[in-house]
Design an enzyme around this catalytic site. Sequence first.
Site, short mmCIF file in Angstrom:
data_model
loop_
_atom_site.label_atom_id
_atom_site.label_comp_id
_atom_site.label_asym_id
_atom_site.label_seq_id
_atom_site.Cartn_x
_atom_site.Cartn_y
_atom_site.Cartn_z
CD GLU A 199 -4.48 -1.69 2.59
OE1 GLU A 199 -3.62 -2.40 3.13
OE2 GLU A 199 -4.99 -1.95 1.48
CD GLU A 270 -4.61 0.03 -2.35
OE1 GLU A 270 -4.28 -1.17 -2.38
OE2 GLU A 270 -4.01 0.88 -1.68
#
Length: 715
Positions: A199, A270
Amino acid sequence: MEKWWLRCCSLLLLLLVVIFTASFGTVHGGNVTYDKTSLVINGEHKILFSGSIHYPRSTPQVIVTYAKLTSKMWPNLIAKAKEGGLDVIQTYVFWNLHEPQLGQYEFSGRFDLVGFIKEIQAQGLYVTLRIGPYIESEFTYGGLPLWLHDIPGIVFRSNNDQFKYHMQRFTTKIVNMMKSANLYASQGGPIILSQIENEYGNIGRAFQENGVTYMHWAAQMAVGLQTGVPWVMCKQDDAPDPVINTCNGMECGTRFKGPNSPNKPSLWTENWTSFYQAFGGVPYLRSAKDIAYNVALFIAKKGSYVNYYMYHGGTNFDRMASAFITTAYYDEAPLDEYGLVRQPKWGHLKELHAAIKSCSQALLYGTQTTFSLGSQQQAYVFRSSTECAAFLENSRNGDVTVQFQNIPYQLPSKSISILPDCKNVAFNTAKVNVQNNARAMKTQLQFNSAENWKVYTEAIPNFDDTSLRANTLLDQIGTAKDTSDYMWYTFRFNGNSPNAQSVLSIYSQGHVLHSFINGVLIGSAHGSHNNMYVAMENNVNLINGMNNISILSATVGLPNSGAYLERRVAGLRQVKVQGRDFTSYSWGYQVGLLGETMQIYTATGSSKVQWQSFQSSTKPLTWYQTTFDEPAGNDPVVLNLGSMGKGLTWVNGQGIGRYWISFHTQKGTPSQQWYHIPRSLLKSTGNLLVILEEETGNPLGITLDTVYIAEDQAS
Ligand SMILES: *[C@@H]1O[C@H](CO)[C@@H](O)[C@H](O)[C@H]1NC(C)=O
Ligand SMILES: *[C@@H]1O[C@H](CO)[C@@H](O)[C@H](O)[C@H]1NC(C)=O
Ligand SMILES: CC(=O)N[C@H]1CO[C@H](CO)[C@@H](O)[C@@H]1O
């Protein structure tokens, strides 16, 4: 005769080998590439369902006796994931567990990464390895070892030579470990995908040009390690070729902008099945319907890989959790903290996987057309020369009936119907056929007799007792170096009037404070996940003469996210007594509690102190010790700590995590009352339970419970 016997025998042997490889099928490797449709494994396109299971958040174990056989956690979790229709297990790699000190490595027990991957391989599933090595993951310091903090000039996750050196060194070590165990698919192993960074899109901008340079360096460094399988970067829209940009979040079906190049597949790394929980917070309940809807939509929009974060969350043992995160991790996932199936989530997703898999040919080799079926209804049709599959979506709140190929279909509110033959509905995301189940706890043992407890009260150190000194307030993270949650800040000063009422005001950058004057607790306060700072003001009585001020600052896990993590601090920032500022004063420090230093939670450490018998009144900062026998059966074992305040627990010397009962949710209940003791930690008799209680909780109210699935309820 002899020849017949021989032939029969070798046939039998062959049969056995075939059966063995089929059931324990370890062979599924092959070179992995990708195109715009999907990952391509051994020349075959694939729709893949994946689930996150983090090896240090459960236990490998270890066949000890027959009774233990069914309580092996890793194999059970993986088997239930496979039965739930998953093809892939995804895990992070936890750098700070594997390299706690520079150059000292740890890969045994719960940290046996290779063993975990081999177990997945043995059950015939694939692996996605998210090396990071920055991982966030509600893991203390985002998985980075604290020693990185002390490298002069280091800037984490930026174009910084020191950070890049250690990141490359550790990443290379992990890749080489995988290679030497032949674990990459290109070597015949199960790993089909790797991740570098994590991320980074969230923070890259904070580093401006250095962020861009670093991100490109990370991609190149990873690709240069030649794993033979693709790399991904999640939440990184500009991931450079050949690294694949992937989506994280709850609604990748609607929000993902898609691959950043026409030859990359659409992957969802995710899809949050719930959300992590902080102390003071309540569980995030995400319905099976909602997850199924978003997964079906993502596939309808040509997604080919979906990972559930988490499929099994598990336990943040010891002090592994990041700041303010509960010890139970993603308990709401399809497999709960203990590995029990959570219904209807697990079963509904299993049916979804089967329905989508039955469309595989059309999804992978057909041509997609989409058209409207109404104002908020949409058809996604995949047609090849031989196959046709359709996904009919109703994004509206409210049921509707649509016409598709001249046949009426009733679509419930916010749902997708899956038609593997373009005619018959195999599955609708909102129609949950699986029964709910409910978990219950059964008390097996009460710790309510005072004579079974032994007590050791931690001494409150005064300035004179300390050896670490500074004329300033020290940062707790940089000083305690994650060896303990606790650090004492002490000073002394002369009061000049008897029984003078004064105000002690303390400002701390986190996370918990207990302040003592002349050995007496005068107040406690704490921050929260959203605001870690603590301000505290107490009226205090000073004595005429020397006063000893001792302030215990506790961290509840280190921060795990954001740019410049290396600059984050905790502990006291300003201290005043009746307006007089003691911030730049002569301070004495003690890192950790005495009981921790002596490891009195272990069998050997325990003998180093004089334990007392239990008194009816409880004092703050007290250690409690008792023993117990393992409950019969195989149901998961938990401690009900509902009568306690805040602290740490050990069983047979192993930390089973932080507990915090006194930090209530808005509903006035503890965020987490039950704490998992994996059965693999237990002997049949005489298990040593040690609890450090910071507040004045009552250990006589603790119970040892087992967890079971109560009667299934109608959904
Ligand atoms: C992967 O490709 C290489 C080079 O083409 C080949 O030598 C190797 O055998 C392949 N691996 C597998 C597992 O098929
Ligand atoms: C302050 O600490 C010193 C050193 O431990 C001790 O001798 C003294 O009695 C303490 N004073 C009070 C008021 O507790
Ligand atoms: C709780 C949380 O952070 N949810 C986020 C999940 O992801 C979506 C985007 O996909 C965000 O909008 C949510 O805020």
